[in-house]
Design an enzyme around this catalytic site. Structure first.
Site, short mmCIF file in Angstrom:
data_model
loop_
_atom_site.label_atom_id
_atom_site.label_comp_id
_atom_site.label_asym_id
_atom_site.label_seq_id
_atom_site.Cartn_x
_atom_site.Cartn_y
_atom_site.Cartn_z
N ASP A 147 0.84 -1.19 0.00
CA ASP A 147 0.00 0.00 0.00
C ASP A 147 0.88 1.24 0.00
OD1 ASP A 147 -2.51 1.20 0.12
OD2 ASP A 147 -2.33 1.52 2.28
N GLY A 171 -3.46 10.55 -7.03
CA GLY A 171 -3.99 11.91 -6.93
C GLY A 171 -5.46 12.06 -7.26
N CYS A 177 -8.34 12.90 -1.69
CA CYS A 177 -6.90 13.02 -1.92
C CYS A 177 -6.49 14.46 -2.23
CB CYS A 177 -6.55 12.12 -3.10
SG CYS A 177 -4.86 12.26 -3.61
N ARG A 187 4.27 5.29 15.28
CA ARG A 187 5.23 4.23 14.94
C ARG A 187 6.37 4.69 14.06
NH1 ARG A 187 0.55 2.66 16.21
NH2 ARG A 187 0.32 0.70 17.33
P1 IMP Z 1 -11.99 7.09 -3.84
O1 IMP Z 1 -12.57 5.78 -4.25
O2 IMP Z 1 -12.03 8.11 -4.95
O3 IMP Z 1 -12.56 7.61 -2.57
O4 IMP Z 1 -10.43 6.85 -3.62
C1 IMP Z 1 -9.90 5.84 -2.80
C2 IMP Z 1 -8.40 5.77 -3.03
O5 IMP Z 1 -7.77 7.00 -2.65
C3 IMP Z 1 -7.67 4.72 -2.22
O6 IMP Z 1 -7.80 3.43 -2.74
C4 IMP Z 1 -6.24 5.23 -2.25
O7 IMP Z 1 -5.57 4.87 -3.44
C5 IMP Z 1 -6.41 6.73 -2.28
N1 IMP Z 1 -6.21 7.34 -0.95
C6 IMP Z 1 -6.60 6.89 0.26
N2 IMP Z 1 -6.28 7.75 1.23
C7 IMP Z 1 -5.64 8.78 0.63
C8 IMP Z 1 -5.06 10.00 1.11
O8 IMP Z 1 -5.10 10.33 2.30
N3 IMP Z 1 -4.48 10.79 0.17
C9 IMP Z 1 -4.44 10.46 -1.14
N4 IMP Z 1 -5.02 9.36 -1.65
C10 IMP Z 1 -5.60 8.52 -0.76
#
Ligand code: IMP
Length: 499
Positions: free
Chosen positions: A256, A308, A313, A414
């Site tokens: 990850d 991004g 994000c 950590r």
């Molecule tokens: P969503 O489905 O558009 O909400 O995006 C989820 C994805 O955002 C995750 O699978 C990660 O790849 C990414 N992600 C998770 N947490 C963060 C963060 O804090 N910053 C940037 N990307 C993130």
């Protein structure tokens, strides 16, 4: 001057549309096959396959064991988040592996527990039935909400009001749901306790759950018919985490990282390849062909693409790094296809970050991805670990990035405090149970594939026809020039009446 400056803009999924092609009797929605490879271990030649092309994100707000169970039952997989202790993540894997659809591991109470306390437990957890067990977990009876009146019996111990075992229908060592169903239909109770030969409680089966849990043909299992468990790992504590997850029965791992094109990720992949050669590992995230080649050479058996674009994000805003998801998929898929032609090895690609709706899913697949990862979509559901909150009468759930201040609290303790955040914490509208949402999304994906005249995801990869759309064309495709009732517009915009 930079080494390479592309004059082409980076494209988002939303900039593409699919063109309809001839729909035939073989490509009607009911015939469409959504099965897809998730990850391969090239050392053992083993490929894990999903029944649907969707996985849930490795995030604290999204993927715990409840999501893992619900997703595997629907044909997908949850990537269990790694921003937690090794012990608690391994316990999540174990919970998925020991789950048997329809067989619930219940909370129990001792015979001397006062009924007022039993009631408090029932309020807290929302359960109305508790098995009463002794210190060896031997079943003594069941106490249901109807078995006592709080004012009259609240001070009594559970054993005084429980239905004793002798008056219950009990299944001994039952493992098949059909068998439990038979006993429930023949008996007089709505719940069936299942015990081992020594009378120790194993599980409960509820009559109301039977239909919901009758086996879904898309469910994903290991060879012992246990649900599939996938877990994320990081590049810091993998030497402790990976063995514990393997011991717990994990089927695949995913490194990850928001930027996986790194020496550190290569180290992790090579270490796993040496110590656990049969274990498939997803590498990522990357957004370039060079990143793909690097991680596949190090042993990755699938590649996660995207940087991004996630809904929470702020990486692009903070660091200026990232790429539109459509462009990233296209570049990586080209590298994947070149690699396949050269070696005969097919590396599945998972599109991640900003995949929000059914149309995003199908467009990401048509661009060449084998599956998509979604965070926000699943955070809204009952099975996500996030808390519910009511804001101005609107029921919502919290959703926060793994790089947000909230998730980083765990990491900071950590690995030291990061200098800045890469994600935010927000709210999403509560959507109910996964089983009430995912089928509708999949129906839209199937319907879209039917319009494209394709029968499966491979067919979509080879035969989809797509084009870029202009900003005006996107606007034309949305609701326009009508006034909508309050709440009917997706973005709750001022076009709504009744404000
Ligand atoms: P969503 O489905 O558009 O909400 O995006 C989820 C994805 O955002 C995750 O699978 C990660 O790849 C990414 N992600 C998770 N947490 C963060 C963060 O804090 N910053 C940037 N990307 C993130």
């Amino acid at each position: 001057m930079a080494r390479n400056i592309s004059a082409q803009p980076s494209r988002a999924l939303a900039e593409f549309r699919l063109l309809p092609r001839l729909t035939t009797p073989d490509t009607v929605p009911a015939k469409i096959d959504l099965r897809t490879p998730l990850v391969t271990c090239f050392q053992s030649g083993r490929t894990l396959r999903l029944g649907i092309p969707i996985v849930s994100a490795a995030m604290q707000a999204v993927s715990g064991s409840e999501m893992g169970i619900a997703m595997a039952m629907q044909g997908g997989a949850a990537f269990l988040f790694c921003s937690q202790t090794v012990a608690s993540q391994a316990e999540m894997v174990r919970a998925i592996k020991r789950h048997k659809a329809g067989f619930v591991e219940p909370r129990t109470v001792p015979p001397d527990m006062i009924l007022r306390e039993v009631f408090a437990l029932s309020k807290k957890h929302g359960f109305s039935v508790f098995p009463v067990v002794d210190a060896e977990r031997k079943l003594l009876g069941l106490i249901r909400r109807d078995d006592y009146d709080l004012t009259r019996h609240g001070h009594l111990p559970a054993q005084e009001r429980m239905v004793p075992r002798a008056r219950l229908d009990v299944g001994v060592e039952i493992t098949q749901l059909e068998e439990a169903n038979e006993l429930l239909l023949e008996g007089h109770h709505s719940v069936l306790p299942v015990v081992d030969k020594k009378g120790r409680l194993l599980s409960l089966v509820f009559k109301k759950d039977i239909h919901e849990h009758v086996e879904n043909p898309l469910q994903v299992h290991d060879e012992k018919k246990r649900l599939l468990a996938v877990a994320a790992i990081n590049t810091h504590d993998y030497e402790q985490r990976v063995p514990a997850l393997v011991e717990a029965g994990v089927d695949a791992l995913a490194v990850d990282s928001s930027d996986g094109y790194s020496f550190y990720q290569r180290q992790v992949l090579e270490w796993i390849g040496q110590r656990h050669p049969g274990l498939p590992v997803v590498g990522g995230n990357i957004v370039t062909a060079a990143g793909f080649d690097y991680l596949v050479a190090a042993g990755a058996g699938a590649i996660k693409v995207g940087m991004g674009g996630g809904t929470i994000c702020i990486t692009q805003e903070q660091k200026g790094t990232g790429r539109g998801l459509a462009t990233a998929i296209l570049d990586v898929v080209e590298a994947r296809d070149r690699h396949f032609e050269k070696t005969g090895r097919y590396v599945p690609v998972i599109a991640d970050g900003g995949v929000v709706t059914a149309k995003d899913v199908v467009i990401a697949l048509a661009l060449g991805a084998d599956s998509v990862m979604m965070g926000r979509y699943f955070a809204r559901m009952d099975e996500s670990p996030a808390e519910k909150v009511v804001v101005n009468g609107r029921l919502m759930k919290a959703y926060w990035g793994e790089g947000s201040a909230r998730a980083r609290e765990w990491k900071a303790a950590r690995y030291g405090q990061a200098a800045f955040v890469e994600g935010v914490e927000g709210l999403v509208d509560y959507a109910g149970k996964l089983a009430d949402n995912l089928p509708e999304t999949l129906a839209m994906v199937r319907s879209s594939m039917a319009s494209c005249g394709v029968a499966d995801i491979g067919d979509l990869h080879h035969n989809a026809e797509m084009e870029l759309v202009s900003a005006l064309s996107i606007r034309e495709g949305q609701v326009h020039d009508v006034v909508l009732p309050r709440g009917a517009s997706a973005d709750d915009s001022p076009r709504s009446w009744g404000d």
